[in-house]
Write a protein that holds these residues in place. Structure first.
Motif, PDB file in Angstrom:
ATOM      1  N   TRP A  44      11.157  20.026  52.671  1.00 41.10           N
ATOM      2  CA  TRP A  44      11.748  20.170  52.462  1.00 41.10           C
ATOM      3  C   TRP A  44      13.384  19.832  52.258  1.00 41.10           C
ATOM      4  N   GLU A  51      18.049  21.870  45.477  1.00 40.26           N
ATOM      5  CA  GLU A  51      19.114  22.998  45.759  1.00 40.26           C
ATOM      6  C   GLU A  51      20.267  23.290  45.157  1.00 40.26           C
ATOM      7  N   GLY A  92      20.915  31.927  54.203  1.00 39.19           N
ATOM      8  CA  GLY A  92      20.493  31.322  52.841  1.00 39.19           C
ATOM      9  C   GLY A  92      21.541  32.181  52.104  1.00 39.19           C
ATOM     10  N   LEU A 114      25.253  32.126  56.278  1.00 36.29           N
ATOM     11  CA  LEU A 114      24.948  31.109  56.818  1.00 36.29           C
ATOM     12  C   LEU A 114      23.956  29.912  55.084  1.00 36.29           C
ATOM     13  N   ASP A 115      24.152  28.584  54.997  1.00 37.67           N
ATOM     14  CA  ASP A 115      23.317  28.236  54.753  1.00 37.67           C
ATOM     15  C   ASP A 115      23.390  25.962  54.651  1.00 37.67           C
ATOM     16  N   PRO A 116      22.183  25.036  54.671  1.00 34.06           N
ATOM     17  CA  PRO A 116      22.196  24.672  55.145  1.00 34.06           C
ATOM     18  C   PRO A 116      23.500  23.596  54.299  1.00 34.06           C
ATOM     19  N   LEU A 117      23.341  24.212  52.746  1.00 35.95           N
ATOM     20  CA  LEU A 117      24.293  23.523  52.021  1.00 35.95           C
ATOM     21  C   LEU A 117      25.508  24.215  52.032  1.00 35.95           C
ATOM     22  N   TYR A 121      29.162  24.454  48.871  1.00 35.71           N
ATOM     23  CA  TYR A 121      29.273  25.113  47.727  1.00 35.71           C
ATOM     24  C   TYR A 121      30.257  25.506  47.827  1.00 35.71           C
ATOM     25  N   SER A 158      20.170  25.110  58.860  1.00 33.75           N
ATOM     26  CA  SER A 158      18.875  26.179  58.575  1.00 33.75           C
ATOM     27  C   SER A 158      18.822  27.109  59.038  1.00 33.75           C
ATOM     28  N   ILE A 159      18.034  28.426  58.764  1.00 30.99           N
ATOM     29  CA  ILE A 159      17.962  29.549  59.281  1.00 30.99           C
ATOM     30  C   ILE A 159      17.030  29.044  60.882  1.00 30.99           C
ATOM     31  N   VAL A 176      15.573  33.795  49.951  1.00 29.19           N
ATOM     32  CA  VAL A 176      15.511  32.143  50.258  1.00 29.19           C
ATOM     33  C   VAL A 176      14.048  31.495  50.977  1.00 29.19           C
ATOM     34  N   CYS A 180      12.445  27.504  52.509  1.00 28.60           N
ATOM     35  CA  CYS A 180      13.014  26.830  53.836  1.00 28.60           C
ATOM     36  C   CYS A 180      11.076  26.171  54.050  1.00 28.60           C
ATOM     37  N   GLN A 181      11.559  25.981  55.106  1.00 30.12           N
ATOM     38  CA  GLN A 181      10.245  24.515  56.379  1.00 30.12           C
ATOM     39  C   GLN A 181       9.559  25.260  56.782  1.00 30.12           C
TER      40      GLN A 181
END
Ligand SMILES: C[S@@+](CC[C@H](N)C(=O)[O-])C[C@H]1O[C@@H](n2cnc3c(N)ncnc32)[C@H](O)[C@@H]1O
Length: 275
Positions: A44, A51, A92, A114-117, A121, A158-159, A176, A180-181
């Motif tokens: 992931w 990304e 995402g 929500l987004d891990p990055l 961003y 992450s979600i 999205v 994902c993982q």
């Protein structure tokens, strides 16, 4: 032709790709005909590297990520026009979001992204929610667009790891899932955070699980590890959501892009069924 797209977005083709694919491919993640539903943290992370480079280096001067294409495929979100939501979340969300379009035809009280990055961003020159504010062009009733500045709350993560007691009336999950993982964990989180009668706006690719063994022998795409059979998506949607809108779009692949091959994608809006 074999294709290998690395996490730094370099593309190998033909014999070079074939050699690389012998050492590194996603076949080990296949769960029978259901497709690739889960990967490990290291795999992931490679998708996240891809990304990050996509938006913060190669796409640094980009203003959007197919969001207008998605809007069209969703019929301009017309089925949502005039609806009011106490709150809405885009899972995402990327740097540009689809919520700014959905917010144009609906009223959304509190907006969460929500987004891990997401923290990275925020530094993108054209991030649509810079400083925690998003411009939404409202077109609720007439043909006149009114710009409105809305506050947004950003959530980095992450979600699958999202911990909240909150329930959301409106949930967006557009393009999205394949990044994902863990698909089952994503489905479960969407259900956990959905308020009674919540609306889900969902889009992603439909794969044909029967052929994935062949596909994965010949293709590695660092940025898009998850590949689910159509039935996995359809089962989740049919079981938990009442359909308000559904369209399947066929897209031609474009060499040089990650969508090398022709593919089908589903655009779906549904209302949460009672448990
Ligand atoms: C192709 S972008 C799409 C962004 C946005 N949905 C759009 O359509 O403009 C996919 C996004 O999903 C995010 N992502 C990847 N894995 C995720 C996860 N497990 N939970 C939440 N977001 C994730 C990525 O960081 C990336 O920003």
């Amino acid at each position: 032709m074999s294709i290998y797209i690395g996490s730094n977005r370099t593309v190998l083709e033909g014999e070079d790709a074939r050699k690389k694919l012998e050492q590194d491919n996603d076949l080990k993640w296949l769960t029978g005909k259901a497709g690739v539903l889960q990967i490990d943290q290291a795999r992931w992370q490679k998708a996240q590297e891809f990304e990050l480079k996509t938006w913060m280096v190669d796409g640094r001067w980009t203003h959007e990520d197919n969001n207008n294409f998605h809007k069209k495929a969703f019929g301009d979100y017309e089925v949502l026009r005039g609806m009011s939501f106490k709150n809405g979340i885009e899972l995402g969300c990327g740097p540009f979001t689809n919520l700014r379009h959905v917010g144009g035809v609906t009223k959304v009280g509190e907006i969460y992204l929500l987004d891990p990055l997401i923290k990275k961003y925020l530094k993108h020159p054209f991030c649509r929610y810079k400083g925690g504010q998003m411009w939404i062009w409202e077109r609720l009733v007439t043909n006149v667009n009114w710009p409105r500045r809305k506050s947004v709350q950003v959530i980095e993560g992450s979600i699958e790891d999202f911990q909240t007691e909150k329930k959301f009336d409106l949930i967006l999950l557009i393009n999205v899932l394949e990044h994902c993982q863990n698909v089952e964990a994503v489905w479960q989180k969407v259900l956990d955070i959905a308020a009674p009668g919540a609306v889900l706006v969902f889009a992603d690719k439909y794969y044909d699980g029967v052929h994935l063994t062949e596909v994965l022998k010949d293709r590695y795409d660092a940025g898009h590890p998850i590949k689910v059979d159509q039935s996995v998506i359809d089962d989740f949607l049919a079981k938990h959501w009442e359909v308000l809108y559904r369209q399947v779009v066929e897209k031609k692949g474009r060499a040089g892009r990650t969508s090398w091959d022709d593919y089908k994608a589903v655009y779906y809006i549904g209302r949460k069924k009672d448990d």
